[in-house]
Design a protein around this motif. Structure first.
Motif, mmCIF file in Angstrom:
data_model
loop_
_atom_site.group_PDB
_atom_site.id
_atom_site.type_symbol
_atom_site.label_atom_id
_atom_site.label_comp_id
_atom_site.label_asym_id
_atom_site.label_seq_id
_atom_site.Cartn_x
_atom_site.Cartn_y
_atom_site.Cartn_z
ATOM 1 N N GLN A 62 0.835 -1.124 0.069
ATOM 2 C CA GLN A 62 -0.009 -0.044 0.065
ATOM 3 C C GLN A 62 0.920 1.250 -0.161
ATOM 4 N N SER A 63 0.561 1.997 -0.654
ATOM 5 C CA SER A 63 1.413 3.264 -0.828
ATOM 6 C C SER A 63 0.733 4.752 -1.121
ATOM 7 N N ALA A 64 1.473 5.810 -0.979
ATOM 8 C CA ALA A 64 0.879 7.023 -1.202
ATOM 9 C C ALA A 64 2.011 8.153 -1.279
ATOM 10 N N LEU A 65 1.768 9.018 -2.003
ATOM 11 C CA LEU A 65 2.782 10.283 -2.113
ATOM 12 C C LEU A 65 2.089 11.596 -2.035
ATOM 13 N N ALA A 66 2.724 12.391 -1.431
ATOM 14 C CA ALA A 66 2.198 13.829 -1.166
ATOM 15 C C ALA A 66 2.927 14.826 -1.801
ATOM 16 N N ARG A 67 2.073 15.814 -2.234
ATOM 17 C CA ARG A 67 2.493 16.803 -3.078
ATOM 18 C C ARG A 67 2.149 18.237 -2.328
ATOM 19 N N ASP A 68 2.736 19.180 -2.548
ATOM 20 C CA ASP A 68 2.680 20.526 -1.991
ATOM 21 C C ASP A 68 1.863 21.161 -2.788
ATOM 22 N N SER A 69 1.556 22.643 -2.386
ATOM 23 C CA SER A 69 0.636 23.273 -3.277
ATOM 24 C C SER A 69 1.229 23.917 -4.456
#
Length: 339
Positions: A62-69
């Motif tokens: 299970q994975s996730a990535l985060a991006r800023d504004s």
């Protein structure tokens, strides 16, 4: 600050590997770190892209990535189901309800660790819990800033992994009256196995309270049969007045981003209760280190439970410096009973 959270895929691997390399290579580089992105002394199989691809491709990952504004990568997280963490002991919570964020399984933008990790873990853990994975483990660099971000999510420090150099010469410990050290071989499996089982049984006590079923103790008695016959491994028995007083076993260390080449693993060490506090383990370790240097090893790695009254202060006092933390969170099983 808000982040856009999305699942990871193969197309995200290169930028994730670049973040991983920048994160590990920042000013507070963990001691013993050998490099992940190819700039350090890491082995080719620890190239950042290869590490992340393998983790992402694990069954059930299970994975996730985060991006800023501004759409910049702020972090990623990969967790995979595991039925055990490699040493066949139940203190790893190695059962059908566990999951692991392995080495290289997460990287966070410096200065945003807490906020980014909170969002990533919420996304990944929701999927893990939905699949009945209620015991979550994390391996990470021995970095207190990042560890604190995990602590704020309910994780606790469970194990330390340490590294110490092996030198040609060094201060030898004082002798112990009546003690002799001899190399152990296949014929000594019964003695080595008995003490390995006793060491495992000790984990039942305060403050570890780790279950050690009888089948585990039986396996411990045979665990080092191959090592005792392998010239790349070394084992020694401490004998006093004709009785075994302790033992130590070194094996080649498994490769990893925090383990440089030419590293031996302190696989097992034990001193009988009646001989503790007299320096037996120091003599055993000094003997093992002298052999390790002659075999070409230049570091020795060890892992120990942070709650152990015997280990937690002992191994650092002998020169093992933490290079990695293992954290754990055990969720209340009632969360799996929701409709």
């Amino acid at each position: 600050m808000t982040f856009a959270i999305a699942p990871m895929s193969a197309e995200h691997v290169p930028e994730s590997a670049a973040l991983l390399d920048r994160w590990y290579g920042r000013a507070r580089r963990p001691r013993g770190y050998a490099g992940v992105g190819g700039r350090g002394a890491a082995a080719p199989d620890h190239d950042g892209e290869a590490v992340i691809s393998a983790l992402l491709g694990a069954v059930g990952a299970q994975s996730a990535l985060a991006r800023d504004s501004r759409s910049r990568l702020a972090g990623y997280l990969i967790a995979a189901p595991t039925e055990g963490l490699g040493d066949e002991r139940p203190d790893d919570h190695g059962h059908a309800g566990s999951a692991l964020v392995g080495h290289g399984g997460h990287a966070l933008h410096p200065g945003q660790e807490t906020a980014v990790l909170r969002e990533l873990y919420a996304a990944v853990s929701e999927r893990l819990v939905a699949r009945g994975r209620l015991v979550h483990h994390v391996w990470l660099p021995a970095d207190d800033t990042v560890a604190m971000a995990w602590f704020r999510l309910g994780f606790g420090l469970e194990q330390l992994r340490g590294l110490m150099p092996v030198r040609a010469t060094g201060r030898q410990p004082r002798g112990v009256e009546g003690l002799s050290i001899r190399r152990a071989g296949p014929a000594d499996l019964a003695a080595v196995g008995r003490m390995a089982a006793d060491a495992a049984a000790h984990r039942r006590q305060a403050g570890m309270f780790q279950p050690q079923p009888e089948d585990v103790l039986i396996r411990q008695r045979l665990r080092y049969a191959d090592a005792l016959a392998d010239p790349c491994c070394g084992a020694w028995l401490a004998v006093r007045r004709g009785e075994e007083a302790g033992m130590i076993v070194l094996t080649p260390a498994p490769p990893g981003p925090f383990i440089p080449e030419a590293t031996a693993e302190l696989a097992e060490a034990y001193v009988e209760p009646s001989s503790r506090g007299e320096g037996v383990s120091r003599v055993l370790l000094a003997t093992a280190l002298a052999w390790a240097y002659g075999r070409g090893y230049r570091q020795v790695a060890a892992t120990w439970p942070t709650a152990s009254r015997l280990s937690a202060g002992h191994w650092p006092s002998l020169g093992f410096a933490p290079v990695a933390y293992r954290l754990c969170r055990v969720l209340d099983p009632r969360v799996a009973e929701r409709d």
